[in-house]
Structure formats: C-alpha cells, structure tokens
Scaffold this motif. Structure first.
Motif, PDB file in Angstrom:
ATOM      1  N   PHE A 289       0.843  -1.196   0.000  1.00 53.15           N
ATOM      2  CA  PHE A 289       0.000   0.000   0.000  1.00 53.15           C
ATOM      3  C   PHE A 289       0.882   1.252   0.000  1.00 53.15           C
ATOM      4  CE2 PHE A 289      -2.274   3.447   2.035  1.00 53.15           C
ATOM      5  CZ  PHE A 289      -3.521   3.380   1.450  1.00 53.15           C
ATOM      6  N   PRO A 290       0.491   2.278  -0.805  1.00 52.18           N
ATOM      7  CA  PRO A 290      -0.570   2.278  -1.819  1.00 52.18           C
ATOM      8  C   PRO A 290      -0.108   1.540  -3.076  1.00 52.18           C
ATOM      9  CG  PRO A 290       0.541   4.390  -1.797  1.00 52.18           C
ATOM     10  CD  PRO A 290       1.130   3.598  -0.671  1.00 52.18           C
ATOM     11  N   VAL A 291      -1.043   1.031  -3.832  1.00 50.76           N
ATOM     12  CA  VAL A 291      -0.708   0.086  -4.895  1.00 50.76           C
ATOM     13  C   VAL A 291       0.212   0.683  -5.955  1.00 50.76           C
ATOM     14  CG1 VAL A 291      -2.772   0.643  -6.263  1.00 50.76           C
ATOM     15  CG2 VAL A 291      -1.698  -1.619  -6.485  1.00 50.76           C
ATOM     16  N   ARG A 292       0.105   1.980  -6.246  1.00 54.20           N
ATOM     17  CA  ARG A 292       0.912   2.570  -7.320  1.00 54.20           C
ATOM     18  C   ARG A 292       2.344   2.840  -6.888  1.00 54.20           C
ATOM     19  NH1 ARG A 292      -2.029   4.714 -11.827  1.00 54.20           N
ATOM     20  NH2 ARG A 292      -4.241   4.246 -11.606  1.00 54.20           N
ATOM     21  N   MET A 293       2.580   2.952  -5.610  1.00 53.70           N
ATOM     22  CA  MET A 293       3.934   3.110  -5.086  1.00 53.70           C
ATOM     23  C   MET A 293       3.975   2.491  -3.691  1.00 53.70           C
ATOM     24  SD  MET A 293       6.239   6.558  -4.645  1.00 53.70           S
ATOM     25  CE  MET A 293       6.084   6.971  -6.394  1.00 53.70           C
ATOM     26  N   PRO A 294       3.991   1.163  -3.604  1.00 52.77           N
ATOM     27  CA  PRO A 294       3.841   0.488  -2.317  1.00 52.77           C
ATOM     28  C   PRO A 294       4.973   0.801  -1.343  1.00 52.77           C
ATOM     29  CG  PRO A 294       3.480  -1.035  -4.142  1.00 52.77           C
ATOM     30  CD  PRO A 294       4.068   0.208  -4.724  1.00 52.77           C
ATOM     31  N   LEU A 295       4.586   1.331  -0.184  1.00 46.98           N
ATOM     32  CA  LEU A 295       5.542   1.691   0.846  1.00 46.98           C
ATOM     33  C   LEU A 295       5.250   0.983   2.169  1.00 46.98           C
ATOM     34  CD1 LEU A 295       5.719   5.555   0.248  1.00 46.98           C
ATOM     35  CD2 LEU A 295       7.424   3.850  -0.457  1.00 46.98           C
ATOM     36  N   LEU A 296       3.968   0.729   2.453  1.00 40.66           N
ATOM     37  CA  LEU A 296       3.569   0.222   3.759  1.00 40.66           C
ATOM     38  C   LEU A 296       3.227  -1.273   3.694  1.00 40.66           C
ATOM     39  CD1 LEU A 296       1.331   3.166   4.990  1.00 40.66           C
ATOM     40  CD2 LEU A 296       3.772   2.803   5.345  1.00 40.66           C
ATOM     41  N   THR A 297       3.585  -1.972   4.773  1.00 45.45           N
ATOM     42  CA  THR A 297       3.379  -3.424   4.840  1.00 45.45           C
ATOM     43  C   THR A 297       2.102  -3.718   5.628  1.00 45.45           C
ATOM     44  OG1 THR A 297       4.769  -3.533   6.821  1.00 45.45           O
ATOM     45  CG2 THR A 297       5.856  -3.855   4.708  1.00 45.45           C
ATOM     46  N   LEU A 298       0.970  -3.508   4.975  1.00 37.50           N
ATOM     47  CA  LEU A 298      -0.311  -3.619   5.673  1.00 37.50           C
ATOM     48  C   LEU A 298      -0.930  -5.016   5.594  1.00 37.50           C
ATOM     49  CD1 LEU A 298      -2.041  -0.247   4.690  1.00 37.50           C
ATOM     50  CD2 LEU A 298      -0.319  -0.710   6.455  1.00 37.50           C
ATOM     51  N   ASP A 299      -0.708  -5.721   4.494  1.00 33.71           N
ATOM     52  CA  ASP A 299      -1.413  -6.976   4.229  1.00 33.71           C
ATOM     53  C   ASP A 299      -0.509  -8.172   4.513  1.00 33.71           C
ATOM     54  OD1 ASP A 299      -3.966  -5.869   2.795  1.00 33.71           O
ATOM     55  OD2 ASP A 299      -2.271  -4.805   1.894  1.00 33.71           O
ATOM     56  N   ARG A 300      -1.096  -9.232   5.052  1.00 35.15           N
ATOM     57  CA  ARG A 300      -0.297 -10.390   5.483  1.00 35.15           C
ATOM     58  C   ARG A 300      -1.049 -11.695   5.212  1.00 35.15           C
ATOM     59  NH1 ARG A 300       2.783  -7.863   9.645  1.00 35.15           N
ATOM     60  NH2 ARG A 300       3.223  -5.782   8.818  1.00 35.15           N
ATOM     61  N   VAL A 301      -0.257 -12.779   5.078  1.00 36.25           N
ATOM     62  CA  VAL A 301      -0.779 -14.144   5.054  1.00 36.25           C
ATOM     63  C   VAL A 301       0.035 -14.948   6.057  1.00 36.25           C
ATOM     64  CG1 VAL A 301      -1.162 -16.234   3.700  1.00 36.25           C
ATOM     65  CG2 VAL A 301      -1.496 -13.995   2.634  1.00 36.25           C
ATOM     66  N   TYR A 302      -0.578 -15.281   7.193  1.00 41.19           N
ATOM     67  CA  TYR A 302       0.072 -16.077   8.231  1.00 41.19           C
ATOM     68  C   TYR A 302      -0.413 -17.523   8.138  1.00 41.19           C
ATOM     69  CZ  TYR A 302       1.554 -11.717  10.461  1.00 41.19           C
ATOM     70  OH  TYR A 302       2.137 -10.501  10.728  1.00 41.19           O
ATOM     71  N   VAL A 303       0.509 -18.480   8.335  1.00 40.58           N
ATOM     72  CA  VAL A 303       0.141 -19.893   8.198  1.00 40.58           C
ATOM     73  C   VAL A 303       0.740 -20.702   9.343  1.00 40.58           C
ATOM     74  CG1 VAL A 303       0.042 -19.639   5.685  1.00 40.58           C
ATOM     75  CG2 VAL A 303       2.119 -20.532   6.749  1.00 40.58           C
ATOM     76  N   ARG A 304       0.089 -21.837   9.590  1.00 41.30           N
ATOM     77  CA  ARG A 304       0.615 -22.832  10.511  1.00 41.30           C
ATOM     78  C   ARG A 304       0.268 -24.206   9.950  1.00 41.30           C
ATOM     79  NH1 ARG A 304      -1.521 -22.671  16.574  1.00 41.30           N
ATOM     80  NH2 ARG A 304      -3.266 -23.851  15.688  1.00 41.30           N
ATOM     81  N   GLY A 305       1.265 -25.103   9.918  1.00 43.65           N
ATOM     82  CA  GLY A 305       1.021 -26.435   9.406  1.00 43.65           C
ATOM     83  C   GLY A 305       1.220 -26.583   7.915  1.00 43.65           C
ATOM     84  N   PHE A 306       1.835 -25.593   7.255  1.00 45.74           N
ATOM     85  CA  PHE A 306       2.079 -25.638   5.819  1.00 45.74           C
ATOM     86  C   PHE A 306       3.524 -25.275   5.526  1.00 45.74           C
ATOM     87  CE2 PHE A 306      -2.465 -24.676   6.063  1.00 45.74           C
ATOM     88  CZ  PHE A 306      -3.007 -25.551   5.116  1.00 45.74           C
ATOM     89  N   GLU A 307       4.022 -25.794   4.417  1.00 46.91           N
ATOM     90  CA  GLU A 307       5.249 -25.287   3.826  1.00 46.91           C
ATOM     91  C   GLU A 307       4.878 -24.141   2.892  1.00 46.91           C
ATOM     92  OE1 GLU A 307       8.315 -26.163   4.620  1.00 46.91           O
ATOM     93  OE2 GLU A 307       7.500 -27.608   6.072  1.00 46.91           O
TER      94      GLU A 307
END
Length: 256
Positions: free
Chosen positions: A211-229
């Motif tokens: 974020f923002p998509v045209r010049m991404p600077l901030l780390t707002l979005d995440r995908v956290y996992v457990r039990g997967f490679e």
C-alpha cells in the motif's frame, strides 16, 4: 510458545490470495471495477481468497452505478467458488466487511466482532473448510484490524485467545487480511504465541509492501500460516491490479 506443527495429511498445493478490494471501486472511487476484480482473481485460479472491504449493500452506489452488485462476495465467487461474508461496518446506506471465497466447501463459518470503538467497526471471519482426504477441517480466518497501533495490539491478543481456545494446535490454519501493521509489530506476537509464520516475510525477510498500490511503501497486508510449507509468496503490483484498488493483493502458494 507453540512450535510449527507438521500435519500428517495428503500433500496438496493450495493457492491463496488476500486482497482489500476497496468496496469494488477504483482507488479514487471514480469507477466501479468489481467486474474487473472478478476477472483478475479468476486468472489466479485460487483455492482461497481472503477479501477485506467487501460491500454487502449500499443504497447510494446501487443508484450511481448501472452494473452495481450487492453481496459482492457472491458475485466474486460466481458459480466456481463457495463464499462466506462477515458484516462488520454497518451504516444507514449499507454495510461492508470481510469475505472468504473457497474452492472447497465451507462447512461452518462465524463472524467475530473485534470492534473497540464506534469509529472503526472491525471483525474476523472464521471459516472451516472441508478438503477431501484431510482428517480435519482447514481453518481460514479473514481479518481487518484498526489503524491505531494500540488498538491492533488489543485486537491481535483477542485473535490469539480465539485461536488457542477454538482451533486445535495440530489443525491446518491460515490467517490473512489487512492488518494495518505498518510498524511490523504483529509477526513476532503471532509466531511466539501461536507458532505462525508470515509467508512473504518467511521467504523474503520482511512483509510485503502492498500500500498504496501505485507506489507500495507500507506493509499492511499479510498471510500467516501454521502447518504448511510456504512454496512461494508474491505481492501483485503490476497490471491490472494497480487500477483496481488502493491495495495490492498478496499471492501465496502453500504445500499441505
């Protein structure tokens, strides 16, 4: 601390995306782009899509745009995917919240309130998915957290307590969404207390700038996992995504 859990299940690759769709409107709210979002997501051939800022209904927009769709999660799912929607923010013109699209049947879902004050109505959508050959459901949690760091710390502890109370420690688990965590505080908490890893951070050393998509600077979005490679993790900032939302989607491949 809970260590990483190795599941004894048939191997299967899961294609996962997380995307704040900005209520189906272009970054400056000038155009309805929901139809383009649907086409772009279909090109990813996802097994699960975690969506934030999904419009459930809006009286004014339905009059403004000739091709407006209420229940955006159902439209995005189409005839291919299953869907669930958790209404969080409600107002006199309509409501919006989080949604999950899934190639696999959603056998149970529930929306949990994370609202701390009336200015930000937030929640987490908790779904259980039935994947053939697996000995237990896959737990998929879609979340959108507050803008203030103090609020996020309270909300993440509510989430940790929820997961520890309701999800078995050896169950496959994906927690994804818009965490608004530009200070990068939450990964340590989730790893220490739940043994979860953030996909992009695990492979590339830091969370994705989305974020923002045209010049991404901030780390707002995440995908956290457990039990997967974690096989791969990308942030999609090119065409067509730069025209569809103010956030860039995350795209992750997991090995179960």
């Amino acid at each position: 601390m809970q260590g990483d859990v190795k599941l004894i299940v048939p191997e299967r690759r899961l294609i996962v995306a997380s995307y704040n769709i900005h209520k189906g409107l272009s970054p400056l709210n000038r155009r309805l782009v929901l139809h383009d979002v649907r086409q772009a997501l279909s090109q990813l051939s996802p097994d699960m899509v975690f969506l934030q800022e999904v419009q459930g209904a809006h009286q004014q927009h339905s009059k403004r745009f000739a091709t407006w769709q209420d229940a955006q999660h159902e439209y995005l799912a189409g005839d291919v995917l299953h869907s669930a929607y958790g209404k969080n923010a409600h107002y006199h013109l309509g409501h919006h919240g989080n949604a999950l699209l899934s190639r696999y049947p959603i056998v149970h879902w529930e929306n949990y309130d994370l609202t701390l004050h009336r200015f930000e109505q937030r929640g987490v959508l908790h779904c259980q998915l039935d994947i053939a050959g697996w000995d237990q459901p896959l737990h998929a949690l879609c979340v959108h957290l507050n803008l203030r760091a103090g609020d996020r710390r309270k909300q993440i502890q509510i989430l940790v307590d929820h997961i520890q109370r309701l999800i078995p420690a050896n169950a496959p688990l994906v927690l994804a969404g818009d965490f608004n965590d530009w200070r990068a505080e939450l990964s340590h908490i989730l790893h220490t207390q739940l043994g979860m890893r953030e996909a992009f951070e695990q492979l590339h050393g830091a969370p994705a700038r989305s974020f923002p998509v045209r010049m991404p600077l901030l780390t707002l979005d995440r995908v956290y996992v457990r039990g997967f490679e974690i096989v791969s993790a990308e942030v999609l900032t090119g065409a067509p995504w730069r025209h569809l939302s103010d956030h860039a989607p995350l795209f992750t491949v997991l090995q179960g």
